[in-house]
Design a protein around this motif. Structure first.
Motif, PDB file in Angstrom:
ATOM      1  N   MET A  65      75.649 -10.531 -22.487  1.00 11.67           N
ATOM      2  CA  MET A  65      74.388 -10.213 -23.332  1.00 11.67           C
ATOM      3  C   MET A  65      73.454 -11.139 -22.579  1.00 11.67           C
ATOM      4  O   MET A  65      73.682 -12.535 -22.788  1.00 11.67           O
ATOM      5  N   GLN A  66      72.213 -10.645 -22.208  1.00  7.86           N
ATOM      6  CA  GLN A  66      71.350 -11.601 -21.451  1.00  7.86           C
ATOM      7  C   GLN A  66      70.030 -11.294 -22.435  1.00  7.86           C
ATOM      8  O   GLN A  66      69.380 -10.357 -22.423  1.00  7.86           O
ATOM      9  N   ILE A  67      69.630 -12.298 -23.169  1.00  3.53           N
ATOM     10  CA  ILE A  67      68.539 -12.531 -23.987  1.00  3.53           C
ATOM     11  C   ILE A  67      67.420 -13.024 -23.043  1.00  3.53           C
ATOM     12  O   ILE A  67      67.419 -14.039 -22.554  1.00  3.53           O
ATOM     13  N   GLU A  68      66.107 -12.503 -23.449  1.00  2.00           N
ATOM     14  CA  GLU A  68      65.003 -12.885 -22.563  1.00  2.00           C
ATOM     15  C   GLU A  68      64.053 -13.301 -23.841  1.00  2.00           C
ATOM     16  O   GLU A  68      63.859 -12.581 -24.738  1.00  2.00           O
ATOM     17  N   TYR A  69      63.489 -14.457 -23.476  1.00  2.00           N
ATOM     18  CA  TYR A  69      62.640 -15.157 -24.687  1.00  2.00           C
ATOM     19  C   TYR A  69      61.260 -14.991 -24.110  1.00  2.00           C
ATOM     20  O   TYR A  69      60.958 -15.286 -23.022  1.00  2.00           O
ATOM     21  N   ARG A  70      60.369 -14.514 -24.962  1.00  2.00           N
ATOM     22  CA  ARG A  70      58.890 -14.410 -24.321  1.00  2.00           C
ATOM     23  C   ARG A  70      57.989 -15.228 -25.621  1.00  2.00           C
ATOM     24  O   ARG A  70      58.164 -15.326 -26.754  1.00  2.00           O
ATOM     25  N   VAL A  71      56.887 -15.621 -25.127  1.00  2.00           N
ATOM     26  CA  VAL A  71      55.885 -16.462 -25.879  1.00  2.00           C
ATOM     27  C   VAL A  71      54.550 -15.721 -25.916  1.00  2.00           C
ATOM     28  O   VAL A  71      54.025 -15.041 -25.016  1.00  2.00           O
ATOM     29  N   ASN A  72      54.308 -15.071 -26.999  1.00  2.00           N
ATOM     30  CA  ASN A  72      52.975 -14.425 -27.439  1.00  2.00           C
ATOM     31  C   ASN A  72      52.837 -13.090 -26.582  1.00  2.00           C
ATOM     32  O   ASN A  72      51.840 -12.427 -26.397  1.00  2.00           O
ATOM     33  N   ASN A  98      49.523 -16.805 -34.618  1.00  2.00           N
ATOM     34  CA  ASN A  98      48.775 -17.257 -33.583  1.00  2.00           C
ATOM     35  C   ASN A  98      49.797 -17.907 -32.571  1.00  2.00           C
ATOM     36  O   ASN A  98      49.402 -18.186 -31.537  1.00  2.00           O
ATOM     37  N   LEU A  99      51.162 -17.846 -32.940  1.00  2.00           N
ATOM     38  CA  LEU A  99      52.146 -18.125 -32.020  1.00  2.00           C
ATOM     39  C   LEU A  99      53.501 -17.429 -32.470  1.00  2.00           C
ATOM     40  O   LEU A  99      53.785 -17.677 -33.721  1.00  2.00           O
ATOM     41  N   VAL A 100      53.581 -16.535 -31.511  1.00  2.00           N
ATOM     42  CA  VAL A 100      54.888 -15.760 -31.659  1.00  2.00           C
ATOM     43  C   VAL A 100      55.881 -15.889 -30.389  1.00  2.00           C
ATOM     44  O   VAL A 100      55.521 -15.456 -29.356  1.00  2.00           O
ATOM     45  N   VAL A 101      57.119 -16.448 -30.727  1.00  2.00           N
ATOM     46  CA  VAL A 101      58.165 -16.403 -29.612  1.00  2.00           C
ATOM     47  C   VAL A 101      59.199 -15.436 -30.132  1.00  2.00           C
ATOM     48  O   VAL A 101      59.644 -15.533 -31.319  1.00  2.00           O
ATOM     49  N   SER A 102      59.463 -14.666 -29.188  1.00  2.00           N
ATOM     50  CA  SER A 102      60.636 -13.607 -29.593  1.00  2.00           C
ATOM     51  C   SER A 102      61.626 -13.523 -28.541  1.00  2.00           C
ATOM     52  O   SER A 102      61.658 -14.088 -27.287  1.00  2.00           O
ATOM     53  N   ALA A 103      62.959 -12.969 -29.057  1.00  2.00           N
ATOM     54  CA  ALA A 103      64.012 -12.689 -28.384  1.00  2.00           C
ATOM     55  C   ALA A 103      64.183 -11.334 -27.899  1.00  2.00           C
ATOM     56  O   ALA A 103      64.130 -10.499 -29.056  1.00  2.00           O
ATOM     57  N   TRP A 104      64.411 -10.789 -26.795  1.00  2.00           N
ATOM     58  CA  TRP A 104      64.874  -9.365 -26.543  1.00  2.00           C
ATOM     59  C   TRP A 104      66.027  -9.580 -25.682  1.00  2.00           C
ATOM     60  O   TRP A 104      66.396 -10.149 -24.942  1.00  2.00           O
ATOM     61  N   ASP A 105      66.784  -8.067 -26.111  1.00  2.00           N
ATOM     62  CA  ASP A 105      67.777  -7.659 -25.522  1.00  2.00           C
ATOM     63  C   ASP A 105      67.472  -6.361 -24.694  1.00  2.00           C
ATOM     64  O   ASP A 105      67.246  -5.355 -25.344  1.00  2.00           O
ATOM     65  N   LYS A 106      67.068  -6.642 -23.370  1.00  2.00           N
ATOM     66  CA  LYS A 106      66.260  -5.461 -22.753  1.00  2.00           C
ATOM     67  C   LYS A 106      64.729  -5.111 -23.545  1.00  2.00           C
ATOM     68  O   LYS A 106      64.193  -5.966 -23.612  1.00  2.00           O
ATOM     69  N   ASP A 107      64.876  -3.814 -23.993  1.00  3.20           N
ATOM     70  CA  ASP A 107      63.563  -3.555 -24.691  1.00  3.20           C
ATOM     71  C   ASP A 107      63.519  -3.568 -26.400  1.00  3.20           C
ATOM     72  O   ASP A 107      62.751  -3.197 -26.985  1.00  3.20           O
ATOM     73  N   ARG A 108      64.716  -4.213 -26.776  1.00  3.58           N
ATOM     74  CA  ARG A 108      64.929  -4.448 -28.417  1.00  3.58           C
ATOM     75  C   ARG A 108      64.667  -5.811 -28.695  1.00  3.58           C
ATOM     76  O   ARG A 108      65.248  -6.717 -28.086  1.00  3.58           O
ATOM     77  N   LEU A 109      64.004  -5.830 -29.572  1.00  4.92           N
ATOM     78  CA  LEU A 109      63.481  -7.315 -30.242  1.00  4.92           C
ATOM     79  C   LEU A 109      64.734  -7.729 -31.185  1.00  4.92           C
ATOM     80  O   LEU A 109      65.190  -6.921 -31.974  1.00  4.92           O
ATOM     81  N   VAL A 110      65.139  -8.597 -31.020  1.00  5.12           N
ATOM     82  CA  VAL A 110      66.396  -9.038 -31.698  1.00  5.12           C
ATOM     83  C   VAL A 110      66.353 -10.381 -32.220  1.00  5.12           C
ATOM     84  O   VAL A 110      66.991 -11.003 -33.127  1.00  5.12           O
ATOM     85  N   GLY A 111      65.144 -11.024 -32.006  1.00  7.39           N
ATOM     86  CA  GLY A 111      64.835 -12.348 -32.775  1.00  7.39           C
ATOM     87  C   GLY A 111      63.175 -12.672 -32.627  1.00  7.39           C
ATOM     88  O   GLY A 111      62.443 -12.202 -31.652  1.00  7.39           O
ATOM     89  N   ILE A 112      62.752 -13.351 -33.668  1.00  8.93           N
ATOM     90  CA  ILE A 112      61.207 -13.687 -33.801  1.00  8.93           C
ATOM     91  C   ILE A 112      61.159 -14.969 -34.497  1.00  8.93           C
ATOM     92  O   ILE A 112      61.776 -15.392 -35.314  1.00  8.93           O
ATOM     93  N   SER A 113      60.249 -15.811 -33.987  1.00  4.05           N
ATOM     94  CA  SER A 113      59.614 -17.150 -34.473  1.00  4.05           C
ATOM     95  C   SER A 113      58.326 -16.646 -34.677  1.00  4.05           C
ATOM     96  O   SER A 113      57.411 -16.668 -33.783  1.00  4.05           O
ATOM     97  N   ARG A 114      57.694 -16.566 -35.900  1.00  7.38           N
ATOM     98  CA  ARG A 114      56.333 -15.911 -36.019  1.00  7.38           C
ATOM     99  C   ARG A 114      55.595 -17.221 -36.843  1.00  7.38           C
ATOM    100  O   ARG A 114      55.877 -17.694 -38.046  1.00  7.38           O
ATOM    101  N   CYS A 115      54.630 -17.776 -36.247  1.00  7.03           N
ATOM    102  CA  CYS A 115      54.092 -18.990 -36.785  1.00  7.03           C
ATOM    103  C   CYS A 115      52.428 -18.771 -36.927  1.00  7.03           C
ATOM    104  O   CYS A 115      51.660 -18.163 -36.205  1.00  7.03           O
ATOM    105  N   VAL A 116      51.875 -19.661 -37.774  1.00  4.75           N
ATOM    106  CA  VAL A 116      50.386 -19.966 -38.109  1.00  4.75           C
ATOM    107  C   VAL A 116      50.176 -21.450 -37.858  1.00  4.75           C
ATOM    108  O   VAL A 116      51.145 -22.284 -38.381  1.00  4.75           O
TER     109      VAL A 116
END
Length: 137
Positions: free
Chosen positions: A1-8, A45-63
């Motif tokens: 499993m290769q998880i890609e993390y993305r900011v905003n 105004n700050l979202v860090v997300s985790a993706w398995d290919k094009d599937r959203l599998v995790g999120i940190s949603r912040c203000v």
């Protein structure tokens, strides 16, 4: 499993809602109110997300103001991906986006009450909540 993390990286309200339903957080969020869900993800105004290919599998949603306080409103990981370190990495990456004096603040779901202390969070019993249908007296 290769998880890609993305900011905003943009997350659609549908992806956000699906993830909350696929985690344990959907029980505590207004997932049946599309307008509210859209506002929640679009106004963070700050979202860090985790993706398995094009599937959203995790999120940190912040203000946050990025300097003093960051309210981590939602930390969710898809049930199939839990216990793989994704939540920990989402929090670490969230913290990296913040200034050196900025605190992460959250309200833990009852089932997650014991998750945060081993990560270094301090319990604070001074939180107060006022529902919208209760006016200030």
């Amino acid at each position: 499993m290769q998880i890609e993390y993305r900011v905003n990286t943009p997350v659609t309200p549908q992806e956000f809602t699906r993830l909350l339903n696929d985690s344990f957080l959907g029980e505590r969020r207004p997932v049946d109110d599309p307008e509210c869900m859209a506002g929640m993800i679009e106004n963070a105004n700050l979202v860090v997300s985790a993706w398995d290919k094009d599937r959203l599998v995790g999120i940190s949603r912040c203000v946050t103001d990025f300097h003093y306080a960051c309210y981590l409103s939602d930390l969710a990981v898809h049930r199939e991906y839990q216990k793989a370190g994704i939540g920990r990495q989402l929090q670490a990456l969230t913290q990296q986006q913040l200034g050196p004096r900025c605190k992460l603040i959250l309200i833990a779901a009852p089932a997650a009450q014991h998750y945060y202390e081993p990560l270094g969070y301090e319990h604070n019993d001074r939180c107060w909540v006022l529902d919208r249908d209760k006016p200030i007296r």
